[in-house]
Enzyme design. Structure first.
Site, PDB file in Angstrom:
ATOM      1  N   ARG A  37       6.262  14.091   4.806  1.00 53.21           N
ATOM      2  CA  ARG A  37       7.532  14.211   5.529  1.00 53.21           C
ATOM      3  C   ARG A  37       7.604  15.507   6.331  1.00 53.21           C
ATOM      4  NH1 ARG A  37      12.130  11.698   1.385  1.00 53.21           N
ATOM      5  NH2 ARG A  37      11.490   9.521   1.680  1.00 53.21           N
ATOM      6  N   LYS A 198      15.237  -4.872  -7.369  1.00 48.87           N
ATOM      7  CA  LYS A 198      16.594  -5.377  -7.192  1.00 48.87           C
ATOM      8  C   LYS A 198      16.769  -6.209  -5.939  1.00 48.87           C
ATOM      9  CE  LYS A 198      18.935  -1.740  -9.821  1.00 48.87           C
ATOM     10  NZ  LYS A 198      19.999  -0.710  -9.802  1.00 48.87           N
ATOM     11  N   GLY A 352       9.702   4.049   1.016  1.00 48.69           N
ATOM     12  CA  GLY A 352       9.791   3.997  -0.433  1.00 48.69           C
ATOM     13  C   GLY A 352       8.453   3.809  -1.114  1.00 48.69           C
ATOM     14  N   GLY A 375      15.602   3.213   2.423  1.00 52.10           N
ATOM     15  CA  GLY A 375      17.010   2.822   2.452  1.00 52.10           C
ATOM     16  C   GLY A 375      17.550   2.738   3.862  1.00 52.10           C
TER      17      GLY A 375
END
Length: 398
Positions: A37, A198, A352, A375
């Protein structure tokens, strides 16, 4: 339209550019363990430095809960950045204090100031107006280059640009939006793979892709919920009981375009000699078995589906890839994505754990694009909007 760096006015030399970066990087023994990053922010920082702008950087790290936590200090990140950037990197704490303000005003040419973790202050995640005002004092204009935080309406992402003009998106954000925007006009066949745990976190995007994708591959713990919804016994596997109706609705909408595993790698605790890992068909999962990865047949079927694809989007691992016993499915998809890219397909890894898996497999440079924020990527693909982008567009209209 979102304002970009190229939309900024001339005459920036000597100005303080307040840049929101995403330096939420892993630390190990006080050192940066993965600088991906940080490296991703370098093009924007170099763009500013070449124009004699004095960059002042804001970032969060971890979730300190609005309290200072030495283990989550950005001081090690400043050292790592200095080793990657052709500039002197200064550090100041706290990010909203008089010391940081003074350091920003005294910043010289070819110097960069990194302020301490914004989440050390409770007003950051609350998008506190007063904190946004104190942070805005550190710059003369604002650049948001933290794609991974654009879905958060925090003081440093939406509060500050509402106060500073001009405000613009950085080069990293611009690259991310271009890659994700290309999925609105994907090459065919367009394949999507979803994994992770999820369904609820990805339901809107799954519904959208059910209408647009030619094939959806499902893996990870999410596959257990879909299998249960399909009437398959899943033993002691992780299942989202509350999401079974959602899974049924997606299966009904997608029909033959949704592909579920036909075999899985299970952890079997039924024997008296400890745990056993084996591959079983999805119709043979016994009560003491927990499915933790897609099996070899499913790996081959999924990889074959990716051959010749025009576009591919992947979010979520195919299994518990942190455990080498259950990593084969995830790495098989990563390898298949790299092969699809080499054959001319446009491949996007949605941040992710999927991004981590591609890096771990040494394939980051062999796919078209790896998102720096899972996200944010999911929210943007689902709705086309992000709070951190909306405020930049509003500033442009004003």
């Amino acid at each position: 339209m979102t304002r970009t760096l190229r939309d900024l006015p001339a005459g920036l030399a000597g100005k303080r550019g307040l840049v929101r970066v995403d330096y939420n990087v892993p630390l190990d023994a006080g050192q940066v363990a993965d600088a991906t990053r940080i490296e991703a922010s370098l093009p924007t920082l170099r763009w500013l430095l070449r124009r004699d702008v004095r960059p002042v950087l804001l970032s969060h790290l971890g979730r300190p809960g609005g309290q200072p936590n030495p283990a989550l200090s950005l001081a090690p990140v400043a050292s790592a950045l200095a080793g990657l950037l052709e500039a002197e990197v200064l550090f100041s704490a706290p990010c909203d204090g008089e010391e940081a303000l003074r350091a920003s005003r005294e910043l010289g040419t070819a110097q960069v100031l990194l302020a301490e973790n914004t989440r050390f202050l409770p007003g950051e995640t609350a998008n506190d107006d007063a904190l946004a005002g104190r942070l805005a004092r550190l710059g003369d204009f604002f650049v948001n280059d933290a794609f991974g935080t654009l879905h958060r309406a925090h003081a440093s992402t939406t509060g500050v640009p509402a106060l500073l003009s001009p405000s613009a998106a950085g080069l990293l954000v611009e690259r991310e939006l271009e890659a994700l925007g290309a999925l609105d006009r994907p090459g065919r066949p367009f394949i999507v793979a979803f994994g992770g745990a999820k369904i609820g976190d990805k339901i809107e995007l799954m519904r959208r892709f059910v209408e647009r994708a030619d094939l959806i591959l499902v893996g990870g713990a999410m596959a257990n919920t879909f299998l249960r919804a399909h009437g398959v016994e899943t033993g002691s596997s992780l299942v989202e009981e509350e999401a079974l109706d959602l899974a049924r609705s997606i299966l009904a909408a997608g029909r033959e375009r949704i592909r579920l595993p036909t075999d899985v790698m299970v952890l079997d605790r039924s024997g008296g000699e400890g745990e056993r890992v084996e591959s079983v068909g999805v119709g043979a999962i016994e009560p003491e078995m927990a499915a933790l990865d897609i099996g070899p047949e499913s790996r081959a079927r999924y990889a074959e589906a990716l051959r010749g694809c025009g576009a591919f989007f992947w979010n979520g691992p195919m299994g518990l890839f942190e455990d080498p016993r259950f990593a084969a499915g995830t790495f098989a998809i990563a390898e298949a994505a790299a092969e699809a890219t080499a054959a001319g397909g446009f491949t996007v890894i949605g941040g992710g754990d999927s991004a981590a898996a591609v890096r771990q497999a040494g394939l980051r440079d062999r796919v078209s694009h790896v998102c720096t924020g899972g996200g944010a990527a999911l929210e943007y693909l689902s709705s086309g909007r992000l709070p951190g982008l909306d405020v930049l567009a509003e500033r442009r209209r004003s």
